[in-house]
Design an enzyme around this catalytic site. Structure first.
Site, PDB file in Angstrom:
ATOM      1  N   ASP A   1       0.887  -1.155   0.000  1.00 31.43           N
ATOM      2  CA  ASP A   1       0.000   0.000   0.000  1.00 31.43           C
ATOM      3  C   ASP A   1       0.933   1.215   0.000  1.00 31.43           C
ATOM      4  O   ASP A   1       2.120   1.093   0.317  1.00 31.43           O
ATOM      5  CB  ASP A   1      -0.858  -0.067   1.282  1.00 31.43           C
ATOM      6  CG  ASP A   1      -1.652   1.201   1.515  1.00 31.43           C
ATOM      7  OD1 ASP A   1      -2.247   1.694   0.545  1.00 31.43           O
ATOM      8  OD2 ASP A   1      -1.673   1.699   2.654  1.00 31.43           O
TER       9      ASP A   1
ATOM     10  N   ASP B   1      -0.022   5.055   1.076  1.00 33.18           N
ATOM     11  CA  ASP B   1      -0.158   6.026   2.162  1.00 33.18           C
ATOM     12  C   ASP B   1      -0.061   5.361   3.532  1.00 33.18           C
ATOM     13  O   ASP B   1      -0.761   4.389   3.803  1.00 33.18           O
ATOM     14  CB  ASP B   1      -1.509   6.741   2.036  1.00 33.18           C
ATOM     15  CG  ASP B   1      -1.617   7.491   0.718  1.00 33.18           C
ATOM     16  OD1 ASP B   1      -0.921   8.502   0.568  1.00 33.18           O
ATOM     17  OD2 ASP B   1      -2.378   7.038  -0.162  1.00 33.18           O
TER      18      ASP B   1
END
Length: 459
Positions: free
Chosen positions: A16, A18
């Site tokens: 991922d 953020d």
């Protein structure tokens, strides 16, 4: 299953973006997000201007893992079995007596089964499990306080305005159109909010590629924001690090929906093509999409009928639960709260903090003691463990929080940041979470203080 987990055993390594590959300066970002949401409520929905005034002490309320009960304006912290450990109405604490009056002698939260088994959103509650929407929990508390003060009834109507505020600041066209407060601020001064990856992390990613691993970046951020972040934290050549980049992935639906519901789309100048792709045939940059089509592609790329995939993420709802439940992937959870409980920060994080411009505004807040959202809260306690008091208040027991229990159930292991493991060899063996091991096993480099204390008190 082996009791150890090693990256060298994986064929495919996904990240991922953020709060996983990209760490944010949490205090700066949280203030910006709060202001983005509150400004919208004040300017577009006629809410009291007082919502924009915060003291540093107010930030103690901002705590990951809370659930807001939209029907009555209560915020609750849950134990692993769904009992209410602590609760507030708006931002004001409910006493043990109030909690029992509200939730019964067993303190059971009535929507627990639905949340615990599916993690899906509901019209009745909202689970705050990532730093992007977390300042909304503080805003929710303050909005409920404001409604009470005015003598208004508290029901789920206020939530429609909260959702509109989130959408106004984060919708997919907001970055391009400079809409809202959030994206224009990050564009203007990325270094104020984003922490660059250390050379160790860049070398670590390259070493995976050299070792023949397939690297994925799967983010729900839109392509234009993803590009800004990646250039800032990884450098202009960041695309070389990944075989497949998927933006606007709309997790958790990426994992839970079938291909017809959520096909992959190609992008032209950051705009998604209207026609979905019937399959994913080659590496590249895509938008939206689904796990089964990606799975087929990585089978072809690795030449293996069942490639082993590991995915790093920070959200239980969007990353850990769906990747492990639907994708059957190994998962590594980024839990910054570990640093709030005695786990030393990585060298990279320390030097990043030292390099951030000593902003005048930041200095003012630091002196007056704004708590980082990842630190232990005076009002809410620890993210991992809490004391449960019985009705009479005479019996106390230490309970795992529901968030902590979920980490052990849906993650292979937990780390405070990727920086903490970037200097280790790929074949390093990490002990994994396991129901037959102590609940402290699975955290690297060490468990948080509250879990260590709980283990000591049980032994």
């Amino acid at each position: 299953m082996s009791e150890y987990f090693s990256l060298s055993d994986s064929d495919v390594i996904g990240f991922d973006l953020d709060h996983t590959l990209c760490r944010y300066h949490l205090k700066e970002t949280s203030r910006l997000i709060y202001e983005s949401f509150a400004r919208y409520l004040v300017e577009h929905k006629g809410y009291d201007k007082d919502l924009l005034n915060l003291t540093p002490a107010t930030w103690d309320f901002c705590f990951k893992g809370l659930v807001v009960d939209l029907e009555d304006g209560n915020l609750v912290k849950l134990a692993e079995d769904g009992t209410v450990l602590r609760a507030t109405h708006g931002s004001n604490d409910l006493s043990t007596e109030d909690i029992i009056k509200h939730y019964g002698p067993k303190r059971e939260w009535k929507h627990f089964n639905s949340l615990n088994t599916s993690f899906t959103r509901s019209a009745k509650y909202y689970f705050y499990d990532n730093y992007f929407d977390l300042p909304g929990a503080l805003l929710c508390g303050r909005v409920v306080d404001m409604l009470r003060k005015r003598g208004n009834e508290v029901n789920s109507d206020f939530w429609k305005d909260m959702v509109a505020a989130i959408d106004h600041n984060y919708n997919t066209s907001a970055f391009k159109e400079d809409a809202g407060t959030y994206f224009p601020s990050v564009k203007r001064d990325p270094g104020r909010y984003l922490q660059p990856c250390s050379d160790s992390v860049k070398a670590w990613l390259r070493s995976m590629k050299t070792a023949g691993k397939v690297l994925l970046l799967i983010t729900s951020s839109h392509s234009d924001y993803c590009r800004l972040i990646c250039e800032h934290i990884l450098g202009k050549d960041y695309e070389e690090l990944f075989d497949v980049i998927i933006t606007n992935a709309l997790k958790p639906g990426f994992f839970s929906l079938v291909p017809q519901q959520r096909p992959f789309r190609t992008l032209v100048n950051d705009v998604e093509e209207s026609e979905g792709l019937p399959s994913l045939d080659k590496p590249g940059w895509y938008s939206q999409g689904n796990w089964p089509h990606l799975h087929k592609l990585v089978k072809t790329m690795t030449g293996k009928p069942e490639p082993k995939v590991v995915y790093f993420g920070d959200s239980m709802r969007s990353d850990m639960f769906p990747a492990s439940s639907f994708g059957k992937w190994e998962t590594v959870m980024i839990v910054e709260e570990m640093e709030g409980e005695g786990v030393p920060k990585s060298d990279a994080a320390m030097s990043n903090e030292a390099q951030v411009e000593p902003l005048e505004k930041k200095g003012k807040f630091e002196e007056q003691g704004m708590k980082s959202p990842s630190d232990v809260s005076k009002q809410w306690g620890s993210y991992f463990v809490d004391v449960h008091r019985s009705g009479g208040g005479d019996e106390e027991s230490q309970k795992l929080t529901w968030c902590c229990h979920s980490i052990h159930k849906y993650s292979t292991m937990a780390i405070p940041s990727v920086e903490h493991i970037a200097d280790l060899p790929l074949d390093y063996k990490f002990p994994r979470f396991s129901p037959d091991k102590p609940c402290t096993t699975g955290y690297y480099p060490r468990p948080p203080d509250s879990l260590l204390k709980r283990c000591e008190s049980l032994s």
